[in-house]
Write an enzyme that holds these catalytic residues in place. Structure first.
Site, PDB file in Angstrom:
ATOM      1  N   GLY A  44      76.821  53.235 108.310  1.00 41.24           N
ATOM      2  CA  GLY A  44      76.230  53.722 109.555  1.00 41.24           C
ATOM      3  C   GLY A  44      77.116  54.586 110.418  1.00 41.24           C
ATOM      4  O   GLY A  44      76.723  54.938 111.533  1.00 41.24           O
ATOM      5  N   TRP A  81      77.921  57.768 110.060  1.00 42.67           N
ATOM      6  CA  TRP A  81      77.291  59.066 110.304  1.00 42.67           C
ATOM      7  C   TRP A  81      76.072  58.918 111.214  1.00 42.67           C
ATOM      8  O   TRP A  81      75.765  59.818 111.990  1.00 42.67           O
ATOM      9  CB  TRP A  81      76.903  59.721 108.975  1.00 42.67           C
ATOM     10  CG  TRP A  81      78.056  60.447 108.333  1.00 42.67           C
ATOM     11  CD1 TRP A  81      79.383  60.143 108.451  1.00 42.67           C
ATOM     12  CD2 TRP A  81      77.982  61.596 107.496  1.00 42.67           C
ATOM     13  NE1 TRP A  81      80.141  61.024 107.727  1.00 42.67           N
ATOM     14  CE2 TRP A  81      79.300  61.926 107.123  1.00 42.67           C
ATOM     15  CE3 TRP A  81      76.935  62.361 106.994  1.00 42.67           C
ATOM     16  CZ2 TRP A  81      79.598  63.006 106.288  1.00 42.67           C
ATOM     17  CZ3 TRP A  81      77.220  63.438 106.154  1.00 42.67           C
ATOM     18  CH2 TRP A  81      78.536  63.762 105.814  1.00 42.67           C
ATOM     19  N   ASP A 115      68.886  54.180 102.856  1.00 42.32           N
ATOM     20  CA  ASP A 115      69.819  53.597 101.901  1.00 42.32           C
ATOM     21  C   ASP A 115      69.117  52.470 101.149  1.00 42.32           C
ATOM     22  O   ASP A 115      68.205  51.827 101.684  1.00 42.32           O
ATOM     23  CB  ASP A 115      71.057  53.042 102.615  1.00 42.32           C
ATOM     24  CG  ASP A 115      72.273  52.990 101.696  1.00 42.32           C
ATOM     25  OD1 ASP A 115      73.244  53.718 101.958  1.00 42.32           O
ATOM     26  OD2 ASP A 115      72.255  52.228 100.717  1.00 42.32           O
ATOM     27  N   ASP A 124      64.982  53.792  97.747  1.00 47.70           N
ATOM     28  CA  ASP A 124      65.576  54.807  96.882  1.00 47.70           C
ATOM     29  C   ASP A 124      65.109  56.175  97.350  1.00 47.70           C
ATOM     30  O   ASP A 124      63.903  56.462  97.367  1.00 47.70           O
ATOM     31  CB  ASP A 124      65.142  54.558  95.432  1.00 47.70           C
ATOM     32  CG  ASP A 124      65.823  55.482  94.432  1.00 47.70           C
ATOM     33  OD1 ASP A 124      66.263  56.577  94.826  1.00 47.70           O
ATOM     34  OD2 ASP A 124      65.904  55.102  93.257  1.00 47.70           O
ATOM     35  N   LYS A 155      78.292  65.783 100.297  1.00 47.32           N
ATOM     36  CA  LYS A 155      79.622  65.646  99.717  1.00 47.32           C
ATOM     37  C   LYS A 155      79.576  65.778  98.206  1.00 47.32           C
ATOM     38  O   LYS A 155      78.657  65.282  97.559  1.00 47.32           O
ATOM     39  CB  LYS A 155      80.216  64.291 100.092  1.00 47.32           C
ATOM     40  CG  LYS A 155      81.604  64.043  99.491  1.00 47.32           C
ATOM     41  CD  LYS A 155      82.305  62.874 100.139  1.00 47.32           C
ATOM     42  CE  LYS A 155      81.662  61.548  99.827  1.00 47.32           C
ATOM     43  NZ  LYS A 155      82.374  60.426 100.499  1.00 47.32           N
TER      44      LYS A 155
END
Length: 264
Positions: free
Chosen positions: A48, A50, A68, A88, A159
């Site tokens: 959490g 972000w 998540d 998902d 990322k």
């Protein structure tokens, strides 16, 4: 203690759940991802950190959705803008839950979300090539979600570990946005190969740079360019007259309009 460990200490002192909060802060400072009133979807949001940063930046008029598979512990002082979706991210049922939260639908002109962000990383195997490939796969999954949910002009940041498949990944993302850049936040550890692909200004136009299309010039703009429509999308065309029907080569595409000139 290395200079990068300062972010771990700062996170503890300032109440962030993870040092990665400063990566998002630095991405935002560099690329302008967040802002007052924006709707943000954070993929792989646990624990959490972000979410905390995004909620601060979008304010009470914005919405932040954390997605998540794991349960995300609600923020101690939850902002009214923070929502949680457990599931998902690649499943349609999870994406529909996100749409229900943000109150919008997806069509050919875009979806209800302004920003999709992902700090997901694979479980590390110790084999760098394998870990790189897995990180690329995660970004591709996040990219699929982004293209489904993002509004025209929206942004995407994810990322990935540097490696041999990075440029192919970047090349696959670029056609869907005005541009894509690589950013390595200072808050990343010195030893890390991670970087962030930041894609700005989602394109939902029915044309792309290099296309040749036949159009009719319906009007003239203040700068003297002709104005035509392609499936309701505005194309400004130089060197034409009102009423002409002409083949046009598209030179530049923006989220809300494109530029072209008569094809030779």
């Amino acid at each position: 203690m290395s200079g990068k460990d300062e972010y771990y200490n700062k996170a503890k002192q300032q109440g962030y759940r993870a040092r990665s909060a400063y990566k998002l802060k630095q991405l935002d400072e560099t690329a302008g991802l967040l802002g007052d009133g924006r709707t943000v979807v954070d993929l792989g949001a646990a624990p959490g950190g972000w979410l905390q940063v995004a909620a601060e930046e979008v304010g009470e008029r914005g919405t932040v959705v954390g997605v998540d598979r794991q349960r995300i512990e609600h923020l101690a002082d939850p902002e009214p803008s923070v929502e949680y979706v457990r599931g998902d991210m690649t499943e349609e049922s999870t994406k529909q839950k996100v749409r229900d939260v943000v109150g919008g639908t997806t069509d050919e002109r875009g979806g209800p979300v302004d920003v999709v962000i992902s700090d997901m990383a694979p479980n590390m195997s110790g084999d760098y090539d394998l870990d790189h490939a897995r990180s690329v796969h995660l970004v591709r999954q996040a990219f699929e979600v982004a293209t489904d949910l993002l509004d025209s002009g929206g942004d995407f940041a994810a990322k990935v570990f540097d490696g041999q498949d990075l440029q192919d990944l970047k090349a696959d993302i670029e056609p869907e946005f005005e541009y894509v850049r690589e950013i390595r936040p200072d808050a990343s550890r010195d030893s890390s190969s991670e970087l962030y692909l930041v894609a700005k200004h989602r394109l939902t136009a029915p044309v792309r740079e290099g296309d040749v299309v036949e159009v009719t010039i319906d009007d003239m703009g203040e700068e003297g360019d002709g104005i035509a429509k392609v499936d309701g999308f505005t194309v400004f065309v130089s060197g034409v007259e009102e009423g002409e029907t002409v083949e046009v080569r598209i030179d530049d595409v923006k989220p809300r309009f494109a530029f072209g000139q008569p094809a030779e």
